[in-house]
Design an enzyme around this catalytic site. Structure first.
Site: not given
Length: 1087
Positions: A114, A160, A387, A389
């Site tokens: 980000t 995010s 991303g 996870e």
């Protein structure tokens, strides 16, 4: 290749290393990280290691270093990616000329994607020299979306919880607009968070930043009182959260969200949290009902009031559903669990639709003002997606997030490994195959039809009796032999595992079916659509598209049959979340494949989110699953640039210095050999070049360009000197001819005088007076030319008229995804004209520069030029300032006297009518607030502070033409002391003020009534003269004396007076007829 003896950590491009293995790659990154060199190249790919702190390399000085530079001119930096993509878009590249660019930022959660996105956008705005309000709006989009779409997780403090693809639209290198596509917001976080995690940032901003009055308005209590804030208040500091809310509201003001919209947004957010406080229970028949406790009743009342719905209706939709069959209505009661699910579903849908509306609103506000021709525009897309996870408990959201990362890894592999090596084989290039991990089989496991995980989940959602466990059983039945799928050891478990490219992840299938269906009872939709809250009603009347976004602008398809339209509508209505996400990924990959990609690989250095900490094992795992070693190897040995022969010759033919160069293989070879380049190959249809070859070729093109400019300079100078010599020669010839002519005239005059002398001496009868009159010219007959018959006709109508072009073509076609085009409405005339600026000010800004008493501020000036503003400030002390109305646009200009010169700043209006200095972030509701702020804070980056307002010059009022009409009850803004004096003496103040504002003139009453000496003469004046009575001009020695002329002053517009005739005597000025000539004499000169 680089010298193998180069110290570790000093190599900017790892593809240039002579020796390379996993340990060397890791050590290079580690040493660079420890020395704050967080960026490293792998060929044309940038590797970024998150420092978890500000290392001070993103300022203006660093930004200037990476503008229009070669990649090797400066150390690796995220700004270099912006520059390379921008230059490739503007000037084209060796690969294929101008084309769209995309920047793909990947990495696991917490790796810094980000922040990298924000730095890339910031540099792109700098590169296109963006200082307008549009560029500032684009810069504020990320902070705005972060507040609503980001949250703290165990892996990342600013994670995010949605994906976004930002498309910046350019025309001739200037940004014209932007569009944001959103992907899969994690709505389940609204109602539950895992241990150590938080809800979305915006909720904590509200608790810390809203005033007590606002919290009371939105029925808010302490953050520890809400069940939807599972882990209580935020651990972040209150001051920081308060500052973040202030920054958010400023961003919304700048982007263009109305105050009423912001108020309704906070109402929806507060009601979303309050939904969790509605307590549900079941009676003996297992029928759910809303508890009558004080907390629950208060929650129902608060939610109903905030959302603008009926309390009883809210209770009904949460506890039972009504259905009809053959005219009979049936009530189906919910169980307690079903009622709780319905309550949570309402909360999640409220937040999800609000977020989609925010993205939709941003797209409307940032869309290009006109529909741009696709052939004239290019774009740069920046992909910032969640991303990879892996949590302690991984649910449906993690499955979708990791599927998206699998798609991005496949896209990366396809461009870096698969397509490249296939081209080598097809073009006959001698090549040793570089092995890599191809995840195509894993994507098939998820996306294959009819047997794939997503397809099986959608199929299971169609069966009313299906459960999460039956779904897991189907997975085990179909994929037990797939080496990527691992079933649970216990058959009754709802868990299963997938071997992703980044490692094995165990998923818990609980709530998979509910989250994939994501449905609301029909009665809930009807209730919210009829809400008295305009925003609630709007977002629930919108249409959900096939990609899961919210369509509000009613874009329509071409006309089709009713049957086709109904069929499409039903299909769209039944799409699950998984199907929508699959569609959105498909569209995203289409966009990426149509653009030239630039890759940024973000690496997370440790699991503790701590600075100055580099965990070797953790980083090694990331390097392995992203294939960085194989990427480095193929970038070192491979040919990253593969242009077609014709494209290469078209761009670089000048380097061969051959006017007739064939656009084929021979032409390419001639160019490369003329440049002395090595380590390249020519295939059957393409050239194969190293990634560093393009830098060399562009350097040569720049050198040739500079040489061409130098030659042009010499030639143009030579031609200019030749023209100058010819002009000098011609001037000398004309001078000689003129001198010759004058000599002849002098000779003729001498002859004439001699003849006259002879006549005078010879003829004694002619009187001497006759000759004297001839010498004096009294008898010379002058022939006046007749009056010109070709006078310019006077303009019959000086006022411009505008026609409204209303071409509104509505139809009843089906609504599909929104198409955003911003329409700029102009009701005041052609922008950039004085008349339009006057109309704009009178219609929208008549109270903008007034103090609370209604009088114009001292610093306010009308439509005056930049030079006039500098004249007013000249001779003043540093810090004097004024604000003037702009003529070139609808806005203002701030002029302030600095230490060495006068500086000017543009003040623009946001779409909501608030004020902002272009290039600055703070937004103000009025000009007084702007002035007050910059009297305490410098106007960055210059450090100038507003100190003393610069008023009008004596006897001047340069904003007279901007005064409101008599009908405007807010008043003219004339100082009250003047108006009071006029009223005390029984003078019609309105007549005195508004007649001059409308271009007329009036007679100043007897000056003695205003404290002027008795011998002062009445005279017609502009409004400036009413406000600044010049007693010196009114004094005369006697009533019959002609008044002295008015001193020349730089009056502006209608307030500038030009005397044209003497005034009548004082005694004759009693009646209106006597005053009329004077009024005419001093009428303002019209421009």
């Amino acid at each position: 290749m680089a010298d193998p003896d180069v110290p570790v950590g000093t190599t900017d491009d790892l593809a240039s290393l002579g020796r390379l293995d996993e340990s060397i790659l890791l050590n290079e990154l580690k040493h660079r990280y420890n020395n704050d060199r967080i960026y490293t190249y792998v060929g044309d790919i940038l590797v970024a290691v998150n420092p978890f702190r500000d290392i001070g390399i993103y300022g203006q000085q660093q930004s200037e270093l990476y503008k229009n530079k070669r990649r090797t001119d400066n150390p690796p930096h995220i700004f270099a990616v912006s520059d390379s993509s921008y230059q490739a878009m503007i000037t084209g590249s060796a690969v294929g000329g101008k084309r769209n660019q995309c920047i793909v930022i990947s990495g696991e959660s917490g790796a810094g994607k980000t922040e990298s996105t924000k730095f890339i956008i910031k540099q792109l705005i700098e590169l296109c020299k963006g200082k307008s309000q549009l560029e500032q709006q684009i810069l504020q989009v990320n902070p705005l979306l972060e507040a609503f779409g980001n949250a703290q997780t165990t892996m990342n403090d600013n994670s995010s919880r949605f994906g976004k693809y930002i498309q910046l639209k350019f025309q001739e290198g200037k940004v014209m607009g932007a569009k944001i596509s959103e992907y899969l917001l994690e709505k389940s976080r609204v109602v539950f968070q895992n241990k150590g995690e938080e809800n979305f940032h915006i909720f904590y901003y509200m608790f810390a930043g809203l005033s007590p009055e606002q919290q009371k308005k939105y029925k808010m209590s302490g953050a520890d009182k809400y069940k939807y804030l599972t882990n209580g208040p935020s651990l972040s500091g209150v001051k920081r959260l308060k500052d973040m809310l202030a920054e958010l509201t400023n961003a919304m003001d700048l982007v263009g969200f109305l105050d009423t919209e912001q108020d309704e947004m906070f109402s929806i957010l507060a009601s979303t949290l309050m939904m969790g406080e509605i307590e549900l229970d079941a009676n003996d028949d297992d029928a759910a009902y809303v508890k009558g406790s004080a907390v629950s009743s208060c929650a129902v009342s608060s939610v109903s009031e905030l959302l603008g719905i009926n309390e009883d209706e809210l209770k009904q939709v949460l506890t039972f559903n009504l259905s009809s069959a053959r005219g009979d209505v049936f009530q189906r009661n919910y169980t307690k669990h079903q009622a709780q699910d319905a309550r949570d579903a309402v909360a999640k849908t409220l937040y999800g639709r609000l977020f989609s509306w925010i993205v939709n609103k941003v797209n409307q506000l940032l869309a290009p003002e006109l529909s741009l021709n696709p052939s004239d525009t290019t774009e740069i897309g920046i992909l910032d997606i969640f991303g990879f996870e892996q949590f302690q408990t991984n649910s449906f959201e993690q499955l979708c997030i990791n599927l998206a990362n699998e798609q991005l890894q496949y896209f990366f592999n396809q461009h870096i490994f698969l397509l490249e090596q296939e081209e080598y084989k097809a073009e006959g290039i001698d090549w040793s195959y570089v092995a890599f991990v191809n995840n195509q089989s894993l994507l098939d496991l998820f996306l294959a039809k009819p047997i794939g995980i997503v397809a099986l989940l959608d199929e299971e959602c169609r069966f009313p009796q299906a459960t999460d466990h039956t779904f897991v059983e189907k997975l085990t039945q179909n994929f037990s032999r797939n080496h990527h799928f691992i079933k649970a050891k216990v058959s009754t478990s709802n868990n299963f595992s997938i071997d992703h490219y980044a490692g094995r992840v165990e998923y818990n299938a609980n709530l998979f079916l509910e989250k994939n269906r994501d449905t609301l009872p029909s009665k809930v939709m009807q209730m919210l659509r009829s809400s008295t809250n305009d925003l609630v009603s709007q977002i629930f009347r919108g249409t959900v598209t096939r990609t899961g976004t919210l369509a509000l602008q009613s874009r329509r398809k071409s006309r089709k049959s009713v049957k086709q339209r109904l069929g499409n509508r039903n299909t769209m209505k039944n799409l699950t979340v998984g199907a929508q996400f699959k569609n959105s990924l498909s569209i995203l990959l289409e966009l990426l494949n149509l653009a030239n990609p630039h890759f940024v690989r973000c690496v997370k250095p440790n699991t503790t989110k701590a600075p100055k900490t580099f965990q070797d094992k953790f980083v090694t795992a990331q390097l392995r699953y992203t294939g960085m070693l194989e990427t480095t190897r193929i970038r070192r040995l491979g040919y990253a640039l593969r242009p077609q022969f014709a494209d290469f010759v078209k761009r670089y033919r000048v380097l061969a210095r051959s006017p007739k160069l064939a656009a084929d293989k021979n032409g390419c070879v001639k160019i490369l050999k003329s440049m002395g380049m090595t380590d390249w190959h020519a295939g059957k249809t393409k050239l194969f070049l190293k990634y560093y070859h393009q830098d060399f070729l562009e350097e040569q093109m720049q050198r040739y360009g500079e040489s061409a400019v130098h030659i042009q300079k010499i030639v143009r100078g030579f031609l200019a000197r030749c023209r100058f010599k010819a002009l000098v020669k011609n001037a000398k010839r004309q001078e000689e001819e003129m001198n010759s002519y004058l000599l002849q005239m002098a000779k003729m005059s001498l002859d004439f005088q001699q003849k006259m002398s002879k006549i005078e001496q010879g003829d004694k009868k002619i009187p001497k007076a006759f000759f004297e009159s001839i010498r004096k010219g009294d008898k010379v007959v002058s022939i006046e030319s007749p009056a010109s018959q070709n006078k310019a006709p006077e303009t019959a109508n000086k006022e411009s008229s505008e026609e409204d072009d209303d071409d509104d073509d509505d139809d009843d076609d089906e609504i599909i995804e929104d198409e955003f085009v911003r329409i700029k409405k102009n009701l005041f005339g052609k922008e950039g004209t004085r008349q339009a600026s006057v109309h704009w000010f009178k219609a929208t800004q008549s109270m903008a520069a007034r103090d609370p008493s209604g009088v114009f501020a001292k610093w306010f000036h009308g439509i005056i030029t930049r030079r006039r503003a500098e004249d007013l400030l000249t001779g003043k002390e540093m810090g004097y300032f004024l604000i003037r109305v702009s003529e070139s646009r609808f806005g203002y200009s701030l002029s302030v006297l600095g230490e060495t010169r006068c500086k000017h700043f543009m003040i623009d209006l946001t779409p909501t009518g608030k004020y902002i200095i272009v290039g600055e972030r703070p937004v103000f509701p009025d000009l007084q607030g702007l002035v007050k702020y910059y009297q305490a804070n410098p106007v960055s980056p210059f450090g100038d502070i507003l100190k003393v307002p610069c008023g009008q010059d004596e006897n001047e009022l340069d904003y007279a033409e901007l005064l409101a009409d008599r009908r405007d009850k807010r008043g003219s803004g004339v100082p009250s002391s003047i108006i009071r004096s006029l009223k005390e003496k029984k003078i019609d103040a309105d007549e005195a003020i508004y007649s001059t504002a409308n271009g007329n003139t009036v007679t100043l009453p007897d000056p003695q009534n205003l404290g002027v000496e008795n011998n002062a003469r009445s005279r017609p004046v502009s409004e400036a003269s009413y406000l600044y009575v010049d007693s010196e001009l009114c004094r005369t020695n006697s009533a019959d004396d002609v008044p002295p002329p008015i001193p020349e002053r730089l009056y502006s517009g209608a307030s500038r007076l030009r005397p044209q005739a003497p005034l009548p005597p004082r005694g004759g000025g009693a009646g209106p007829q006597a005053r009329a000539p004077a009024a005419k004499a001093y009428a303002p000169k019209k421009r």
